[in-house]
Each structure stands twice: as structure tokens, then as C-alpha cells.
Motif scaffolding. Structure first.
Motif, PDB file in Angstrom:
ATOM      1  N   ILE A   1      -5.273   6.069   1.052  1.00 35.31           N
ATOM      2  CA  ILE A   1      -4.573   5.109   0.207  1.00 35.31           C
ATOM      3  C   ILE A   1      -4.446   5.678  -1.205  1.00 35.31           C
TER       4      ILE A   1
ATOM      5  N   VAL B   1      -2.690   0.256  -4.414  1.00 33.87           N
ATOM      6  CA  VAL B   1      -2.555  -1.079  -3.840  1.00 33.87           C
ATOM      7  C   VAL B   1      -1.977  -1.972  -4.927  1.00 33.87           C
TER       8      VAL B   1
ATOM      9  N   PHE C   1       0.847  -1.192   0.000  1.00 37.48           N
ATOM     10  CA  PHE C   1       0.000   0.000   0.000  1.00 37.48           C
ATOM     11  C   PHE C   1       0.883   1.242   0.000  1.00 37.48           C
TER      12      PHE C   1
ATOM     13  N   CYS D   1       0.470   5.111   0.815  1.00 34.17           N
ATOM     14  CA  CYS D   1      -0.540   5.930   1.491  1.00 34.17           C
ATOM     15  C   CYS D   1      -0.007   7.330   1.802  1.00 34.17           C
TER      16      CYS D   1
ATOM     17  N   PHE E   1     -10.543  -1.773   1.677  1.00 32.61           N
ATOM     18  CA  PHE E   1      -9.083  -1.699   1.786  1.00 32.61           C
ATOM     19  C   PHE E   1      -8.678  -0.834   2.981  1.00 32.61           C
ATOM     20  N   HIS E   2      -9.376   0.291   3.185  1.00 32.37           N
ATOM     21  CA  HIS E   2      -9.088   1.130   4.353  1.00 32.37           C
ATOM     22  C   HIS E   2      -9.335   0.359   5.650  1.00 32.37           C
TER      23      HIS E   2
ATOM     24  N   ILE F   1      -6.365  -2.232   6.320  1.00 38.40           N
ATOM     25  CA  ILE F   1      -5.123  -1.762   6.955  1.00 38.40           C
ATOM     26  C   ILE F   1      -5.388  -1.147   8.333  1.00 38.40           C
TER      27      ILE F   1
ATOM     28  N   PHE G   1      -6.501   3.764  -7.863  1.00 39.65           N
ATOM     29  CA  PHE G   1      -7.280   3.481  -6.660  1.00 39.65           C
ATOM     30  C   PHE G   1      -8.606   4.240  -6.653  1.00 39.65           C
TER      31      PHE G   1
END
Length: 229
Positions: free
Chosen positions: A141, A144, A130, A132, A180-181, A184, A169
Motif C-alpha cells: 500500500i 490511503v 487505496f 497500491c 490496512f493490509h 484489503i 503511509f
């Protein structure tokens, strides 16, 4: 902060025409002037107070000798997964145009960090990567992708990748972006990392600048001694 110190060093001896004389005395004078300036700024930087000590979130451990390299700074275990965090200032990746005040860093520059998050699993040759943007109160982000575990942090940049780097993204489905947020966040990657990583970068910048003044001064001094021998 460090940009201001370098800027003052340049401004104290602006570009000017030197007499068109080729002599040992002129060369010696130039070396002495430069060495004096390097020493003055080395001493100035050495007197700067370090930022208050900040610890990372308790689940992360600081990687030994990270200050002297370009690799990961923090690492943690999440089940069988290993999570590594690398960091750099956004201003160092995307240089901004010089400002009217001399191009000094402002709060916006300092409060924008890029972090690389690598999540690896045993037995797999690739890791989930990732990229970010990290801020005092948020994490966003940017991309990915899957990357080889052998690919070091120094080679992970904003250059065009040699393999497919995944979709843009912002173009993927909003529910997938949110997932995805959450992914992580569940692993402790959030804005709670900002305070430590910002302080860590201050210390690294200070160490690098001190080392630069010293190494350049040593080179010039040794070159001077060789010519005089």
C-alpha cells in the motif's frame, strides 16, 4: 514489448537533413515513406501472438468495455460494499531514464503495476481509496485516502491533491499499516490479481498501438488526398 516496436520504427528512419526544396513531389515522397513505415509496423504488431487467456480471481468480474477506456477493470461485491480495481504500469507513471540499450522495458518494468482500489458503500458520497504497488508475489500500500465517488480514474494520479490526502503511509503506526493490509486482503485484493492484470494490460497495449498506427496513417492519407484535390 510495445516500446521495442516503437523504437524500431524510429530507428529505421533516423533524423536527417532533407533537401531545402519546397515542392509537391518532396511532400508526397515524405508522406509515402511515412505511410509505408506505419503500414509495415502495423502489420508487424498485428502478427504478435496474444498472451494466454487468464481469468481473474473468481470473486471479481471484468467490467465490460474496460479495454476501451481508462476506468476500472474489475469489480466485486463484498457484503454491501462495492470494490473496483483500476490498473496501470508503474513505468507509465514514473518514466525511467533511457537505458544504454535504447530504453527498452525489462522484466522489472513489466512486473511493477499500480492499482487503484476503491471501496464504496451505498448512501455515502465518498469512497475509501487505496493506491497500491502490485507485484507477482506481493502487494504494498502506498496511500490511503477518502475520495469523492464522482472522481474518475483518469484524474486519480500522483499529482498534488486538491484536498488532504491523509498521512504518508510509511509514517503511520506499524499496527495500523498491518491492519490496512488485512482489510484489503480480506476483500480479495492481493497478489492473486497480478497475473490477470498483467495479461489484461498486454492486450490493452496491443489494441492501443494498433489503433495508433491506423489513426495516424488515416490522418496522413486523408491530408495527402486533400492537397492533391
Amino acid at each position: 514489448m510495445w516500446k521495442k516496436v516503437i523504437s524500431s520504427a524510429l530507428q529505421s528512419h533516423p533524423w536527417r537533413l532533407l533537401p531545402t526544396r519546397s515542392s509537391t513531389s518532396v511532400s508526397s515522397a515524405v508522406n509515402s515513406m511515412l505511410l509505408r513505415s506505419l503500414k509495415e509496423h502495423y502489420l508487424e504488431v498485428s502478427k504478435m501472438s496474444p498472451p494466454p487467456k487468464v481469468n481473474p480471481p473468481s470473486s471479481f468480474k471484468i467490467i465490460k468495455a474496460a479495454l476501451d477506456g481508462n476506468g476500472p477493470v474489475l469489480r466485486k461485491k463484498y457484503g454491501e460494499e462495492e470494490i473496483s480495481i483500476s490498473v496501470m504500469r508503474m513505468a507509465n507513471i514514473i518514466p525511467r531514464a533511457d537505458k544504454d540499450d535504447g530504453g527498452d522495458l525489462d522484466d522489472e518494468d513489466i512486473n511493477q503495476l499500480f492499482i487503484h482500489v476503491d471501496i464504496s458503500k451505498p448512501g455515502q458520497s465518498d469512497s475509501l481509496h487505496f493506491l497500491c504497488g502490485l507485484y507477482p508475489d506481493a502487494l504494498g500500500i502506498h496511500s490511503v485516502s477518502m475520495r469523492s465517488k464522482d472522481e474518475n480514474f483518469a484524474s486519480v494520479s500522483l499529482t498534488v491533491p486538491s484536498t488532504y490526502n491523509g498521512p504518508v503511509f510509511e509514517d503511520i503506526d506499524e499496527r495500523m499499516r498491518d491492519s490496512f493490509h488485512d482489510y484489503i486482503e480480506e476483500r480479495g485484493v492481493n497478489d492473486s490479481l497480478f497475473q490477470f492484470l498483467q495479461a489484461w494490460l498486454y492486450v490493452k497495449d496491443h489494441r492501443n498501438l494498433m489503433r495508433w498506427f491506423k489513426s495516424v496513417g488515416t490522418f496522413i492519407s486523408e491530408n495527402k488526398s486533400t492537397k492533391e484535390a
